[in-house]
Design an enzyme around this catalytic site. Structure first.
Site, PDB file in Angstrom:
ATOM      1  N   ASP A 248       0.806  -1.224   0.000  1.00 55.32           N
ATOM      2  CA  ASP A 248       0.000   0.000   0.000  1.00 55.32           C
ATOM      3  C   ASP A 248       0.839   1.274   0.000  1.00 55.32           C
ATOM      4  OD1 ASP A 248      -2.389  -1.466   0.024  1.00 55.32           O
ATOM      5  OD2 ASP A 248      -2.366  -1.620   2.205  1.00 55.32           O
ATOM      6  N   GLU A 249       2.068   1.200  -0.488  1.00 58.10           N
ATOM      7  CA  GLU A 249       2.935   2.377  -0.468  1.00 58.10           C
ATOM      8  C   GLU A 249       3.511   2.706  -1.846  1.00 58.10           C
ATOM      9  OE1 GLU A 249       5.881   2.341   2.589  1.00 58.10           O
ATOM     10  OE2 GLU A 249       4.499   1.671   4.147  1.00 58.10           O
TER      11      GLU A 249
END
Length: 289
Positions: A233-234
Protein backbone atom coordinates in the site's frame (compact mmCIF):
# COMPACT_ATOMS: atom_id res chain seq x y z
CA UNK A 1 -9.48 10.34 -44.76
CA UNK A 2 -8.60 9.30 -41.20
CA UNK A 3 -4.95 9.68 -40.29
CA UNK A 4 -3.20 7.30 -37.88
CA UNK A 5 -2.86 8.79 -34.40
CA UNK A 6 -0.21 8.16 -31.77
CA UNK A 7 0.57 9.01 -28.17
CA UNK A 8 4.24 9.61 -27.38
CA UNK A 9 5.37 9.66 -23.75
CA UNK A 10 8.93 10.33 -22.68
CA UNK A 11 11.16 11.28 -19.81
CA UNK A 12 14.82 12.25 -19.62
CA UNK A 13 17.25 14.46 -17.80
CA UNK A 14 16.04 18.03 -18.16
CA UNK A 15 17.93 19.93 -20.85
CA UNK A 16 17.39 22.78 -23.24
CA UNK A 17 15.59 22.16 -26.50
CA UNK A 18 13.65 18.97 -25.76
CA UNK A 19 10.27 20.31 -26.92
CA UNK A 20 11.90 21.95 -29.94
CA UNK A 21 13.64 18.76 -31.05
CA UNK A 22 10.61 16.52 -30.53
CA UNK A 23 8.16 18.88 -32.23
CA UNK A 24 10.66 19.49 -35.01
CA UNK A 25 11.04 15.74 -35.55
CA UNK A 26 7.28 15.32 -35.81
CA UNK A 27 6.96 18.21 -38.27
CA UNK A 28 9.78 16.80 -40.42
CA UNK A 29 7.99 13.44 -40.54
CA UNK A 30 4.65 14.86 -41.66
CA UNK A 31 2.97 14.69 -38.27
CA UNK A 32 0.52 17.14 -36.72
CA UNK A 33 0.41 17.69 -32.94
CA UNK A 34 -3.14 17.42 -31.57
CA UNK A 35 -2.25 18.17 -27.95
CA UNK A 36 0.91 18.27 -25.89
CA UNK A 37 1.87 18.60 -22.23
CA UNK A 38 5.21 18.74 -20.47
CA UNK A 39 6.67 19.12 -16.99
CA UNK A 40 10.16 19.70 -15.65
CA UNK A 41 10.72 18.48 -12.08
CA UNK A 42 13.20 20.69 -10.26
CA UNK A 43 13.76 18.04 -7.56
CA UNK A 44 14.53 15.02 -9.72
CA UNK A 45 15.94 17.09 -12.60
CA UNK A 46 13.79 15.05 -14.96
CA UNK A 47 11.63 16.26 -17.83
CA UNK A 48 8.34 14.56 -18.78
CA UNK A 49 6.30 14.94 -21.95
CA UNK A 50 3.14 13.52 -23.54
CA UNK A 51 2.28 14.27 -27.15
CA UNK A 52 -0.86 13.19 -29.00
CA UNK A 53 -0.31 13.54 -32.74
CA UNK A 54 -1.48 12.31 -36.12
CA UNK A 55 0.69 11.01 -38.98
CA UNK A 56 -0.64 13.02 -41.92
CA UNK A 57 2.08 12.35 -44.51
CA UNK A 58 1.32 9.09 -46.40
CA UNK A 59 4.93 8.82 -47.49
CA UNK A 60 6.08 8.21 -43.91
CA UNK A 61 5.39 4.67 -42.70
CA UNK A 62 4.80 3.56 -39.16
CA UNK A 63 8.05 1.58 -39.25
CA UNK A 64 10.06 4.56 -40.46
CA UNK A 65 8.54 6.86 -37.83
CA UNK A 66 9.46 4.49 -35.02
CA UNK A 67 12.92 3.71 -36.35
CA UNK A 68 13.80 7.36 -36.85
CA UNK A 69 12.51 8.37 -33.43
CA UNK A 70 14.55 5.58 -31.87
CA UNK A 71 17.65 7.33 -33.20
CA UNK A 72 16.54 10.64 -31.67
CA UNK A 73 15.69 8.86 -28.42
CA UNK A 74 19.14 7.30 -28.25
CA UNK A 75 20.85 10.60 -29.00
CA UNK A 76 18.90 12.42 -26.27
CA UNK A 77 18.87 9.44 -23.84
CA UNK A 78 15.09 9.40 -23.73
CA UNK A 79 12.99 6.82 -21.90
CA UNK A 80 10.09 6.76 -24.36
CA UNK A 81 7.10 4.83 -25.64
CA UNK A 82 5.12 5.39 -28.84
CA UNK A 83 1.63 3.87 -28.89
CA UNK A 84 -1.20 3.68 -31.40
CA UNK A 85 -3.87 5.98 -29.94
CA UNK A 86 -6.70 3.82 -31.29
CA UNK A 87 -5.56 0.53 -29.75
CA UNK A 88 -7.47 -0.16 -26.54
CA UNK A 89 -5.26 -1.40 -23.68
CA UNK A 90 -6.02 -4.90 -22.41
CA UNK A 91 -6.93 -4.93 -18.73
CA UNK A 92 -7.25 -7.86 -16.32
CA UNK A 93 -9.43 -7.25 -13.25
CA UNK A 94 -8.79 -9.05 -9.96
CA UNK A 95 -11.29 -9.16 -7.10
CA UNK A 96 -12.06 -11.09 -3.90
CA UNK A 97 -15.38 -10.79 -2.03
CA UNK A 98 -16.05 -7.03 -2.16
CA UNK A 99 -17.41 -6.11 -5.59
CA UNK A 100 -18.27 -2.42 -5.78
CA UNK A 101 -15.12 -1.42 -7.71
CA UNK A 102 -15.43 -4.39 -10.07
CA UNK A 103 -19.08 -3.58 -10.77
CA UNK A 104 -18.28 0.08 -11.40
CA UNK A 105 -15.41 -0.63 -13.80
CA UNK A 106 -17.49 -3.16 -15.74
CA UNK A 107 -20.35 -0.67 -16.12
CA UNK A 108 -17.98 2.05 -17.34
CA UNK A 109 -16.39 -0.43 -19.77
CA UNK A 110 -19.76 -1.58 -21.16
CA UNK A 111 -20.99 2.01 -21.44
CA UNK A 112 -17.94 3.05 -23.45
CA UNK A 113 -16.74 5.40 -20.71
CA UNK A 114 -13.59 3.34 -20.17
CA UNK A 115 -11.80 2.65 -23.48
CA UNK A 116 -10.31 -0.77 -22.70
CA UNK A 117 -10.63 -4.44 -23.50
CA UNK A 118 -11.24 -6.78 -20.53
CA UNK A 119 -10.39 -10.34 -21.58
CA UNK A 120 -10.29 -11.82 -18.06
CA UNK A 121 -11.50 -11.45 -14.49
CA UNK A 122 -9.55 -13.30 -11.79
CA UNK A 123 -10.72 -14.05 -8.27
CA UNK A 124 -9.83 -16.23 -5.32
CA UNK A 125 -13.58 -16.57 -4.61
CA UNK A 126 -16.60 -17.53 -6.73
CA UNK A 127 -18.83 -14.64 -5.65
CA UNK A 128 -18.75 -12.67 -8.90
CA UNK A 129 -18.70 -15.32 -11.61
CA UNK A 130 -22.31 -14.49 -12.55
CA UNK A 131 -21.48 -10.79 -12.77
CA UNK A 132 -18.60 -11.61 -15.11
CA UNK A 133 -20.88 -13.85 -17.18
CA UNK A 134 -23.43 -11.03 -17.54
CA UNK A 135 -20.71 -9.03 -19.32
CA UNK A 136 -19.57 -12.10 -21.30
CA UNK A 137 -16.10 -11.94 -19.75
CA UNK A 138 -14.26 -15.17 -18.79
CA UNK A 139 -14.05 -15.64 -15.02
CA UNK A 140 -11.00 -17.46 -13.64
CA UNK A 141 -11.41 -18.92 -10.17
CA UNK A 142 -7.98 -19.30 -8.59
CA UNK A 143 -8.59 -20.25 -4.95
CA UNK A 144 -6.02 -19.69 -2.24
CA UNK A 145 -6.83 -21.00 1.21
CA UNK A 146 -6.20 -18.83 4.25
CA UNK A 147 -2.75 -19.55 5.62
CA UNK A 148 -1.75 -21.46 2.47
CA UNK A 149 1.98 -22.33 2.24
CA UNK A 150 4.26 -20.31 0.02
CA UNK A 151 4.36 -23.09 -2.58
CA UNK A 152 0.59 -22.88 -3.03
CA UNK A 153 0.70 -19.09 -3.27
CA UNK A 154 3.43 -19.15 -5.91
CA UNK A 155 1.56 -21.83 -7.86
CA UNK A 156 -1.57 -19.64 -7.85
CA UNK A 157 0.45 -16.63 -8.94
CA UNK A 158 2.01 -18.63 -11.76
CA UNK A 159 -1.52 -19.10 -13.12
CA UNK A 160 -2.06 -15.35 -12.89
CA UNK A 161 1.14 -14.76 -14.88
CA UNK A 162 0.05 -17.36 -17.41
CA UNK A 163 -3.24 -15.54 -17.92
CA UNK A 164 -1.44 -12.22 -18.29
CA UNK A 165 0.83 -13.67 -20.96
CA UNK A 166 -1.93 -15.54 -22.81
CA UNK A 167 -4.16 -12.46 -22.95
CA UNK A 168 -1.33 -9.96 -23.57
CA UNK A 169 -2.41 -7.89 -20.58
CA UNK A 170 -1.27 -4.25 -20.44
CA UNK A 171 -2.67 -3.46 -16.98
CA UNK A 172 -3.75 -5.45 -13.93
CA UNK A 173 -6.30 -3.77 -11.67
CA UNK A 174 -6.67 -4.99 -8.09
CA UNK A 175 -10.34 -4.06 -7.69
CA UNK A 176 -10.38 -4.98 -3.99
CA UNK A 177 -8.32 -8.15 -4.45
CA UNK A 178 -7.57 -8.97 -0.83
CA UNK A 179 -4.38 -10.99 -1.21
CA UNK A 180 -0.84 -9.73 -0.68
CA UNK A 181 1.16 -10.30 -3.85
CA UNK A 182 4.59 -11.90 -3.63
CA UNK A 183 7.68 -9.74 -4.23
CA UNK A 184 8.27 -11.73 -7.43
CA UNK A 185 4.84 -10.91 -8.83
CA UNK A 186 5.13 -7.28 -7.73
CA UNK A 187 8.39 -7.03 -9.66
CA UNK A 188 6.73 -8.59 -12.72
CA UNK A 189 3.88 -6.07 -12.48
CA UNK A 190 6.05 -2.99 -11.93
CA UNK A 191 4.32 0.01 -13.45
CA UNK A 192 1.51 -2.19 -14.80
CA UNK A 193 -0.74 -2.83 -11.79
CA UNK A 194 -3.02 -0.46 -9.88
CA UNK A 195 -4.47 -1.01 -6.40
CA UNK A 196 -7.25 0.82 -4.52
CA UNK A 197 -7.78 1.16 -0.78
CA UNK A 198 -9.30 3.50 1.78
CA UNK A 199 -7.03 6.39 2.69
CA UNK A 200 -7.04 5.77 6.45
CA UNK A 201 -3.81 3.83 6.09
CA UNK A 202 -1.56 3.54 7.98
CA UNK A 203 -3.78 4.76 10.84
CA UNK A 204 -6.56 2.15 10.74
CA UNK A 205 -5.16 -1.19 9.64
CA UNK A 206 -6.81 -4.58 9.57
CA UNK A 207 -10.47 -5.48 9.84
CA UNK A 208 -13.35 -3.00 9.96
CA UNK A 209 -11.38 0.19 9.24
CA UNK A 210 -14.56 2.27 8.97
CA UNK A 211 -15.67 1.13 12.40
CA UNK A 212 -12.26 2.19 13.72
CA UNK A 213 -12.59 5.53 11.96
CA UNK A 214 -16.10 6.03 13.34
CA UNK A 215 -14.84 5.32 16.83
CA UNK A 216 -12.17 8.01 16.41
CA UNK A 217 -14.63 10.54 14.99
CA UNK A 218 -12.94 11.11 11.63
CA UNK A 219 -14.16 14.03 9.51
CA UNK A 220 -12.83 12.91 6.12
CA UNK A 221 -13.40 9.69 4.16
CA UNK A 222 -11.01 9.09 1.28
CA UNK A 223 -9.47 6.61 -1.14
CA UNK A 224 -6.08 6.14 -2.78
CA UNK A 225 -5.21 4.50 -6.09
CA UNK A 226 -1.55 3.67 -6.56
CA UNK A 227 0.87 1.47 -8.43
CA UNK A 228 1.51 -1.92 -6.85
CA UNK A 229 4.94 -2.48 -5.30
CA UNK A 230 6.36 -4.95 -2.79
CA UNK A 231 5.95 -2.20 -0.15
CA UNK A 232 2.35 -2.91 0.83
CA UNK A 233 0.00 0.00 0.00
CA UNK A 234 2.93 2.38 -0.47
CA UNK A 235 3.42 2.47 -4.25
CA UNK A 236 3.49 5.71 -6.29
CA UNK A 237 0.12 7.44 -5.89
CA UNK A 238 -1.95 8.06 -9.03
CA UNK A 239 -5.15 9.57 -7.63
CA UNK A 240 -6.85 10.38 -4.33
CA UNK A 241 -10.13 11.98 -3.26
CA UNK A 242 -12.07 12.68 -0.06
CA UNK A 243 -15.61 13.31 1.20
CA UNK A 244 -16.46 15.16 4.40
CA UNK A 245 -18.40 13.26 7.08
CA UNK A 246 -19.71 14.15 10.52
CA UNK A 247 -20.73 12.85 13.93
CA UNK A 248 -24.27 11.96 12.88
CA UNK A 249 -23.16 9.22 10.51
CA UNK A 250 -22.90 5.56 11.47
CA UNK A 251 -19.98 3.30 10.64
CA UNK A 252 -22.16 1.73 7.92
CA UNK A 253 -22.76 5.17 6.37
CA UNK A 254 -19.06 5.91 6.41
CA UNK A 255 -18.39 2.59 4.70
CA UNK A 256 -20.97 3.35 1.99
CA UNK A 257 -19.40 6.76 1.35
CA UNK A 258 -15.98 5.12 1.24
CA UNK A 259 -17.14 2.61 -1.38
CA UNK A 260 -18.36 5.43 -3.63
CA UNK A 261 -15.08 7.32 -3.32
CA UNK A 262 -13.07 4.17 -4.05
CA UNK A 263 -15.04 3.57 -7.25
CA UNK A 264 -14.48 7.08 -8.57
CA UNK A 265 -10.79 7.22 -7.63
CA UNK A 266 -10.00 3.82 -9.15
CA UNK A 267 -11.90 4.62 -12.35
CA UNK A 268 -9.96 7.85 -12.79
CA UNK A 269 -6.63 6.12 -12.23
CA UNK A 270 -7.43 3.33 -14.69
CA UNK A 271 -8.69 5.76 -17.33
CA UNK A 272 -5.62 7.99 -17.03
CA UNK A 273 -3.33 4.98 -17.27
CA UNK A 274 -5.08 3.59 -20.33
CA UNK A 275 -4.91 7.02 -21.98
CA UNK A 276 -1.15 7.03 -21.28
CA UNK A 277 -1.34 10.07 -19.01
CA UNK A 278 0.56 8.57 -16.06
CA UNK A 279 4.36 8.73 -15.96
CA UNK A 280 6.38 7.49 -12.99
CA UNK A 281 8.81 9.86 -11.33
CA UNK A 282 10.61 7.79 -8.73
CA UNK A 283 8.25 7.34 -5.79
CA UNK A 284 5.77 9.81 -7.32
CA UNK A 285 3.82 10.16 -10.55
CA UNK A 286 3.30 12.85 -13.16
CA UNK A 287 -0.32 12.98 -14.41
CA UNK A 288 -1.04 14.80 -17.67
CA UNK A 289 -4.81 15.35 -17.43
Amino acid sequence: MTHPEYILTLSCLDQRGIVHRVSGFLAEHGCNIIDSAQFGDAESQLFFMRVHFSRDEPGVSDEQLRADFAQLGAAMQLDWELRDAHVKPRVMLMVSKIGHCLNDLLFRYKSGLLPVEIPAIVSNHMDFYQLAASYNIPFHYLPLAAGAPEEAKLAQESRIIELMDNHQIDLVVLARYMQILSPQLCARLKGKAINIHHSFLPSFKGAKPYAQAHHRGVKLIGATAHFVTSDLDEGPIIEQDVERVDHSMTAETLSAIGRDVECVVLARAVKWFTEHRVLQNGSKTVIFK
